[in-house]
Design an enzyme around this catalytic site. Sequence first.
Site: not given
Ligand SMILES: [Zn+2]
Length: 475
Positions: A187-188, A120
């Site tokens: 992850e973000e 992502d």
């Molecule tokens: Zn990253």
Amino acid sequence: MKKSGYIFLAAIVMIAGILLVNTLMLTSKQVAPDELEPLQIPDAVIRNLSGAVTFPTISYNEDATPDSTAFFGFHRFLKATFPLLHEKLSLEKINDYSLLYTWKGSDASKKPIILMSHQDVVPVDQPTLTKWEAGPFEGKITDDLIIGRGTMDDKSSLMAIMESVEMLLAENFTPSRTIYLAFGHDEEVGGSKGAAGIAAHLKDKGVHAAMTLDEGGFLSENMVPGIDNTVAMVNLAEKGFASFRLIVETNGGHSSRPPRENTIGMLAQAIVDLEENQLPYKLVSPIDYQFEYMGAELPFTDKIKYANPWLFKNSLLQSINAHTTTAATIIEGGVKNNVIPTVAEATVNFRILPGETIESVKTHIQNTISDKIRVETVGFLTNPSPVSGIDSEAFMVLEKTIRSVFPEAVVVPGLVGGGTDARYFYDISDDVYRFYPLRINAESYTRFHGIDEKISRENYKEIITFTYHLIKRYP
Ligand SMILES: [Zn+2]
């Protein structure tokens, strides 16, 4: 001279002696590079990275459903781009969007390794679009660059891992240990479904790895004062993250008859109290390693400080924010200019140093501000990660590979202030490191999550070279 004068002089000589001896004893920690065969990387890899960028695999927020067209499109693209990899490795999808590839090793007695990245990317701030050299999801290639969201964070390392595995498979290489490629999809926004899901799945299968490698360390250029060399920052731990809401509730009232304690004034005082009573700077691990590795490379006058943290640690620790930081980020309260509000709230964000916890920060807040103010945690929370070691075989392989691919770089272990998916893997991995050789400097650093994210063709090939050799050399 009086007796006290002699004592004073003797003390000065002794301190100077200690400073000098410590400085002379701080010698370079850098390992000798190995000679590597030059690696021919075809230009197709540049087009492949550009292709990866065209899928807008954006994470908006924790609750938003991922854009399945973008993610599944990206998965089909990977399958088409890396045919050998998809033939020889097995693939599991975790929570629909995350990818876990397994490359079976020849020696089942060896612990596996896990190479991570995330699919992502962060959204693009629409008003800044005109400041991009090319559309953020266009995948534009120029004479020396690939431009677009994800070229730095983090599709370049994801694609570099895929390219190097594909190249190694073409050479009929089989790793001795099983290698997992773990690519989360959120992850973000905290990684709670992606990386956390992958880690839980591996744990269920009884997997325990020797090493996990993720983003979060770089080849930094001219960012460490005093060091002309490129610094390969291998981060062994990350700080924790917690936000607290401070809530003031009063009876409010008319502004013509203000009470002695005004809702907003009380809140403002609490913020000032927190800013003026910061949590202490501490020389904890892995900052001690960072000082040793970095200090040894500095010219004598700077080296004295790093070699003698007993005397100079405060200024050194301050220069790298080596404490739990306090940052007020949101403030709300009031509805009309002649009404004292009944409620006012502020959010204060803390990045927590290893050794402290969300709970200890909460205690610090309660001890620092008025007890009339309510304190509660808000949003995403995570304690600092454990700290991985520098004596393991994994670190030695990593260090040696970095020095061999980038002999001009000095390896420095350290602590990263931001969060990564890697924190979920301590439970299933002896050591967890953060490093891919993305080159950053003071200017390019602002492109992370920012405007005009881009990578040079040459640097992208360096990341592939690094992952190729890391896999091939890992015994
Ligand atoms: Zn990253």
